[in-house]
Design a protein around this motif. Structure first.
Motif, mmCIF file in Angstrom:
data_model
loop_
_atom_site.group_PDB
_atom_site.id
_atom_site.type_symbol
_atom_site.label_atom_id
_atom_site.label_comp_id
_atom_site.label_asym_id
_atom_site.label_seq_id
_atom_site.Cartn_x
_atom_site.Cartn_y
_atom_site.Cartn_z
ATOM 1 N N ASP A 114 0.568 -1.111 0.374
ATOM 2 C CA ASP A 114 0.165 -0.080 -0.080
ATOM 3 C C ASP A 114 1.479 1.481 0.393
ATOM 4 N N VAL A 115 2.205 1.066 1.044
ATOM 5 C CA VAL A 115 2.913 2.105 1.120
ATOM 6 C C VAL A 115 3.222 2.263 -0.565
ATOM 7 N N LEU A 116 4.461 1.425 -0.943
ATOM 8 C CA LEU A 116 4.707 1.397 -2.366
ATOM 9 C C LEU A 116 4.244 2.159 -3.191
ATOM 10 N N ASP A 117 2.372 1.520 -3.663
ATOM 11 C CA ASP A 117 1.791 2.277 -4.076
ATOM 12 C C ASP A 117 1.188 3.731 -4.324
ATOM 13 N N ASP A 118 1.752 4.004 -2.805
ATOM 14 C CA ASP A 118 1.184 5.825 -3.070
ATOM 15 C C ASP A 118 2.348 6.265 -3.672
ATOM 16 N N LEU A 119 3.763 5.918 -3.739
ATOM 17 C CA LEU A 119 4.806 6.596 -3.689
ATOM 18 C C LEU A 119 4.950 7.191 -5.622
ATOM 19 N N PRO A 120 5.506 7.937 -5.676
ATOM 20 C CA PRO A 120 5.573 8.196 -6.624
ATOM 21 C C PRO A 120 6.326 7.686 -7.712
ATOM 22 N N PRO A 121 6.288 7.966 -9.165
ATOM 23 C CA PRO A 121 6.947 7.030 -10.155
ATOM 24 C C PRO A 121 8.699 7.485 -9.972
ATOM 25 N N LYS A 122 9.443 6.450 -10.157
ATOM 26 C CA LYS A 122 11.331 7.254 -9.878
ATOM 27 C C LYS A 122 11.299 7.995 -11.006
ATOM 28 N N VAL A 123 11.970 9.369 -10.706
ATOM 29 C CA VAL A 123 12.239 10.246 -12.054
ATOM 30 C C VAL A 123 13.784 9.874 -12.872
ATOM 31 N N PRO A 124 13.437 9.436 -14.097
ATOM 32 C CA PRO A 124 14.777 9.020 -14.847
ATOM 33 C C PRO A 124 16.010 10.584 -15.003
ATOM 34 N N LYS A 125 17.007 9.173 -14.692
ATOM 35 C CA LYS A 125 18.371 10.808 -14.948
ATOM 36 C C LYS A 125 18.211 11.199 -15.649
ATOM 37 N N PRO A 126 18.649 12.223 -16.442
ATOM 38 C CA PRO A 126 18.589 12.917 -17.538
ATOM 39 C C PRO A 126 19.852 12.345 -18.805
ATOM 40 N N ASN A 127 20.535 12.636 -17.789
ATOM 41 C CA ASN A 127 21.291 11.145 -19.485
ATOM 42 C C ASN A 127 22.173 9.716 -18.684
ATOM 43 N N PRO A 128 22.565 8.923 -19.402
ATOM 44 C CA PRO A 128 22.744 7.287 -18.692
ATOM 45 C C PRO A 128 24.349 8.054 -18.041
ATOM 46 N N GLU A 129 24.816 9.201 -18.164
ATOM 47 C CA GLU A 129 26.239 9.007 -17.202
ATOM 48 C C GLU A 129 25.715 10.058 -15.854
ATOM 49 N N GLY A 130 24.434 10.554 -15.838
ATOM 50 C CA GLY A 130 24.763 10.091 -14.607
ATOM 51 C C GLY A 130 24.575 12.333 -14.373
ATOM 52 N N ARG A 131 25.491 13.354 -15.656
ATOM 53 C CA ARG A 131 25.449 14.155 -15.607
ATOM 54 C C ARG A 131 24.572 15.951 -14.828
#
Length: 131
Positions: A114-131
């Motif tokens: 129930d708690v996990l269902d209420d969490l917002p979706p993960k935000v993707p990183k802006p680029n693969p290198e994480g910059r």
């Protein structure tokens, strides 16, 4: 709360009050004419116990009536609309958290889900290198 009230049935309190009254009468008769202070104190304490038990019985009856009235209002009142979680479960839709779960891993307990269902979706990183 109802379970607590059911542990002390009213009939048991009435029976206990009757036995206390019998004990009070028997002790009063047994120590009649005694000049010892402890005998008088024992009779007074039995009388006090009987009075207290009667008060407790009255309080429990009042509490039982209030709890039953409250439960009748809650159960009989209008039902709130289903939550988003309940709607998803009813429709059979998988939650975003369930979609992210690793294959072969057992599902979490319902409270955690129930708690996990209420969490917002993960935000993707802006680029693969994480910059």
């Amino acid at each position: 709360m109802r379970a607590v009230l059911d542990r002390v049935p009213p009939a048991a309190l009435v029976e206990a009050a009757g036995r206390l009254d019998e004990a009070h009468q028997a002790l009063s008769a047994a120590v009649a004419g005694s000049t010892q202070a402890e005998a008088g104190q024992a009779v007074a304490q039995l009388s006090n116990a009987a009075r207290t038990l009667t008060e407790v019985h009255g309080l429990l009856q009042r509490a039982r009536a209030l709890v039953e009235d409250y439960l009748a209002r809650v159960v009989g009142g209008p039902q709130p609309p289903p939550t988003a979680i309940e709607q998803r479960r009813a429709s059979g839709a998988r939650s975003p958290a369930a979609a992210r779960r690793e294959p072969g891993r057992p599902p979490p307990p319902p409270q955690v889900q129930d708690v996990l269902d209420d969490l917002p979706p993960k935000v993707p990183k802006p680029n693969p290198e994480g910059r």
